[in-house]
Design a protein around this motif. Structure first.
Motif, PDB file in Angstrom:
ATOM      1  N   GLU A 162       0.826  -1.201   0.000  1.00 19.63           N
ATOM      2  CA  GLU A 162       0.000   0.000   0.000  1.00 19.63           C
ATOM      3  C   GLU A 162       0.867   1.261   0.000  1.00 19.63           C
ATOM      4  OE1 GLU A 162      -3.652   0.096   1.130  1.00 19.63           O
ATOM      5  OE2 GLU A 162      -3.887  -2.027   0.737  1.00 19.63           O
ATOM      6  N   ASP A 163       2.083   1.172   0.557  1.00 16.23           N
ATOM      7  CA  ASP A 163       2.965   2.336   0.613  1.00 16.23           C
ATOM      8  C   ASP A 163       3.451   2.760  -0.768  1.00 16.23           C
ATOM      9  OD1 ASP A 163       2.714   2.417   3.354  1.00 16.23           O
ATOM     10  OD2 ASP A 163       4.581   1.361   3.736  1.00 16.23           O
ATOM     11  N   VAL A 164       3.620   1.821  -1.678  1.00 17.35           N
ATOM     12  CA  VAL A 164       4.129   2.167  -3.015  1.00 17.35           C
ATOM     13  C   VAL A 164       3.018   2.270  -4.060  1.00 17.35           C
ATOM     14  CG1 VAL A 164       6.448   1.272  -2.634  1.00 17.35           C
ATOM     15  CG2 VAL A 164       4.708  -0.226  -3.576  1.00 17.35           C
ATOM     16  N   ALA A 165       1.835   1.783  -3.714  1.00 15.57           N
ATOM     17  CA  ALA A 165       0.718   1.876  -4.648  1.00 15.57           C
ATOM     18  C   ALA A 165       0.280   3.334  -4.781  1.00 15.57           C
ATOM     19  CB  ALA A 165      -0.443   1.018  -4.166  1.00 15.57           C
ATOM     20  N   ASP A 166      -0.188   3.687  -5.956  1.00 17.75           N
ATOM     21  CA  ASP A 166      -0.708   5.024  -6.210  1.00 17.75           C
ATOM     22  C   ASP A 166      -1.701   4.949  -7.366  1.00 17.75           C
ATOM     23  OD1 ASP A 166       0.810   4.942  -8.594  1.00 17.75           O
ATOM     24  OD2 ASP A 166       2.417   6.172  -7.777  1.00 17.75           O
ATOM     25  N   GLU A 167      -2.009   6.094  -7.973  1.00 13.08           N
ATOM     26  CA  GLU A 167      -2.990   6.100  -9.064  1.00 13.08           C
ATOM     27  C   GLU A 167      -2.482   5.385 -10.313  1.00 13.08           C
ATOM     28  OE1 GLU A 167      -0.387   9.623  -9.333  1.00 13.08           O
ATOM     29  OE2 GLU A 167      -1.689   8.946  -7.729  1.00 13.08           O
ATOM     30  N   ASN A 168      -1.177   5.144 -10.418  1.00 13.78           N
ATOM     31  CA  ASN A 168      -0.603   4.477 -11.590  1.00 13.78           C
ATOM     32  C   ASN A 168      -0.342   2.984 -11.385  1.00 13.78           C
ATOM     33  OD1 ASN A 168      -0.414   6.832 -13.221  1.00 13.78           O
ATOM     34  ND2 ASN A 168       1.343   7.463 -11.999  1.00 13.78           N
ATOM     35  N   ILE A 169      -0.327   2.543 -10.117  1.00 11.03           N
ATOM     36  CA  ILE A 169      -0.043   1.131  -9.838  1.00 11.03           C
ATOM     37  C   ILE A 169      -0.801   0.708  -8.581  1.00 11.03           C
ATOM     38  CG2 ILE A 169       2.087   1.587  -8.536  1.00 11.03           C
ATOM     39  CD1 ILE A 169       3.255  -0.930 -10.011  1.00 11.03           C
TER      40      ILE A 169
ATOM     41  N   PRO B  21      -2.174  -1.864  -5.438  1.00  9.71           N
ATOM     42  CA  PRO B  21      -1.554  -2.814  -4.510  1.00  9.71           C
ATOM     43  C   PRO B  21      -1.528  -4.233  -5.095  1.00  9.71           C
ATOM     44  CG  PRO B  21      -3.072  -1.405  -3.316  1.00  9.71           C
ATOM     45  CD  PRO B  21      -3.250  -1.103  -4.780  1.00  9.71           C
ATOM     46  N   ALA B  22      -2.565  -4.599  -5.843  1.00  8.38           N
ATOM     47  CA  ALA B  22      -2.605  -5.938  -6.455  1.00  8.38           C
ATOM     48  C   ALA B  22      -1.481  -6.109  -7.468  1.00  8.38           C
ATOM     49  CB  ALA B  22      -3.958  -6.169  -7.117  1.00  8.38           C
ATOM     50  N   THR B  23      -1.222  -5.060  -8.259  1.00  2.00           N
ATOM     51  CA  THR B  23      -0.143  -5.133  -9.247  1.00  2.00           C
ATOM     52  C   THR B  23       1.205  -5.228  -8.554  1.00  2.00           C
ATOM     53  OG1 THR B  23      -1.446  -3.913 -10.865  1.00  2.00           O
ATOM     54  CG2 THR B  23       0.925  -3.978 -11.225  1.00  2.00           C
ATOM     55  N   VAL B  24       1.388  -4.462  -7.490  1.00  2.00           N
ATOM     56  CA  VAL B  24       2.640  -4.535  -6.710  1.00  2.00           C
ATOM     57  C   VAL B  24       2.816  -5.952  -6.174  1.00  2.00           C
ATOM     58  CG1 VAL B  24       3.869  -3.680  -4.678  1.00  2.00           C
ATOM     59  CG2 VAL B  24       2.596  -2.080  -6.119  1.00  2.00           C
ATOM     60  N   SER B  25       1.747  -6.521  -5.640  1.00  2.00           N
ATOM     61  CA  SER B  25       1.793  -7.892  -5.124  1.00  2.00           C
ATOM     62  C   SER B  25       2.149  -8.886  -6.227  1.00  2.00           C
ATOM     63  CB  SER B  25       0.441  -8.269  -4.513  1.00  2.00           C
ATOM     64  OG  SER B  25       0.431  -9.617  -4.108  1.00  2.00           O
ATOM     65  N   ASN B  26       1.542  -8.716  -7.390  1.00  2.00           N
ATOM     66  CA  ASN B  26       1.845  -9.605  -8.514  1.00  2.00           C
ATOM     67  C   ASN B  26       3.313  -9.503  -8.924  1.00  2.00           C
ATOM     68  OD1 ASN B  26      -0.753 -10.636  -8.692  1.00  2.00           O
ATOM     69  ND2 ASN B  26      -1.415  -9.137 -10.197  1.00  2.00           N
ATOM     70  N   LEU B  27       3.849  -8.289  -8.925  1.00  2.00           N
ATOM     71  CA  LEU B  27       5.270  -8.116  -9.254  1.00  2.00           C
ATOM     72  C   LEU B  27       6.155  -8.788  -8.211  1.00  2.00           C
ATOM     73  CD1 LEU B  27       5.195  -4.444 -10.528  1.00  2.00           C
ATOM     74  CD2 LEU B  27       5.934  -6.429 -11.848  1.00  2.00           C
ATOM     75  N   GLU B  28       5.813  -8.643  -6.940  1.00  2.00           N
ATOM     76  CA  GLU B  28       6.590  -9.274  -5.866  1.00  2.00           C
ATOM     77  C   GLU B  28       6.604 -10.795  -6.015  1.00  2.00           C
ATOM     78  OE1 GLU B  28       4.675  -7.906  -2.298  1.00  2.00           O
ATOM     79  OE2 GLU B  28       6.195  -6.360  -1.995  1.00  2.00           O
ATOM     80  N   ARG B  29       5.479 -11.343  -6.437  1.00  2.00           N
ATOM     81  CA  ARG B  29       5.358 -12.802  -6.557  1.00  2.00           C
ATOM     82  C   ARG B  29       5.819 -13.334  -7.901  1.00  2.00           C
ATOM     83  NH1 ARG B  29       0.111 -14.201  -6.484  1.00  2.00           N
ATOM     84  NH2 ARG B  29      -0.606 -12.075  -6.724  1.00  2.00           N
ATOM     85  N   GLY B  30       6.182 -12.430  -8.811  1.00  2.00           N
ATOM     86  CA  GLY B  30       6.679 -12.868 -10.117  1.00  2.00           C
ATOM     87  C   GLY B  30       5.599 -13.310 -11.075  1.00  2.00           C
ATOM     88  N   VAL B  31       4.378 -12.828 -10.875  1.00  2.00           N
ATOM     89  CA  VAL B  31       3.281 -13.169 -11.786  1.00  2.00           C
ATOM     90  C   VAL B  31       3.605 -12.588 -13.159  1.00  2.00           C
ATOM     91  CG1 VAL B  31       0.823 -12.839 -12.245  1.00  2.00           C
ATOM     92  CG2 VAL B  31       1.614 -13.281  -9.913  1.00  2.00           C
TER      93      VAL B  31
END
Length: 105
Positions: A2-9, A11-21
């Protein structure tokens, strides 16, 4: 997340990137790297460093478990507490297992 999420990205996308989706768009990855101040050129080095740190922590836990198994549960608990692994760390379950084994002696 949630700290890095914003109007362009999101939290789900950040999570997907972390997990290598793999279905995350490449521009989202570049956006997040830029936002975090990470150069794409440094990414392989960071990944290798993180993997090496993980292997060191895993070896430390194995060593601590060996201390417990060889009759030194107090010393094992002391070393375990010095590691200060967070609950979300991938090796946290192993650390809790060792801690539980130390308490049963």
């Amino acid at each position: 997340m949630e700290d890095v999420a914003d109007e362009n990205i999101s939290p789900a996308t950040v999570s997907n990137l972390e997990r290598g989706v793999s279905h995350v768009k490449q521009e989202k990855m570049y956006y997040l790297l830029d936002k975090l101040g990470i150069s794409i050129d440094k990414l392989p080095e960071l990944i290798i460093d993180q993997k090496e740190e993980f292997e060191r922590e895993k070896f430390n836990l194995f060593t601590i478990e060996s201390l417990r198994d060889n009759g030194f549960p107090e010393l094992a608990l002391e070393k375990l507490n010095q590691m200060q692994l967070e609950d979300q760390h991938p090796l946290a379950a192993y650390a809790y297992l060792i801690k539980g084994k130390c308490s049963t002696v």
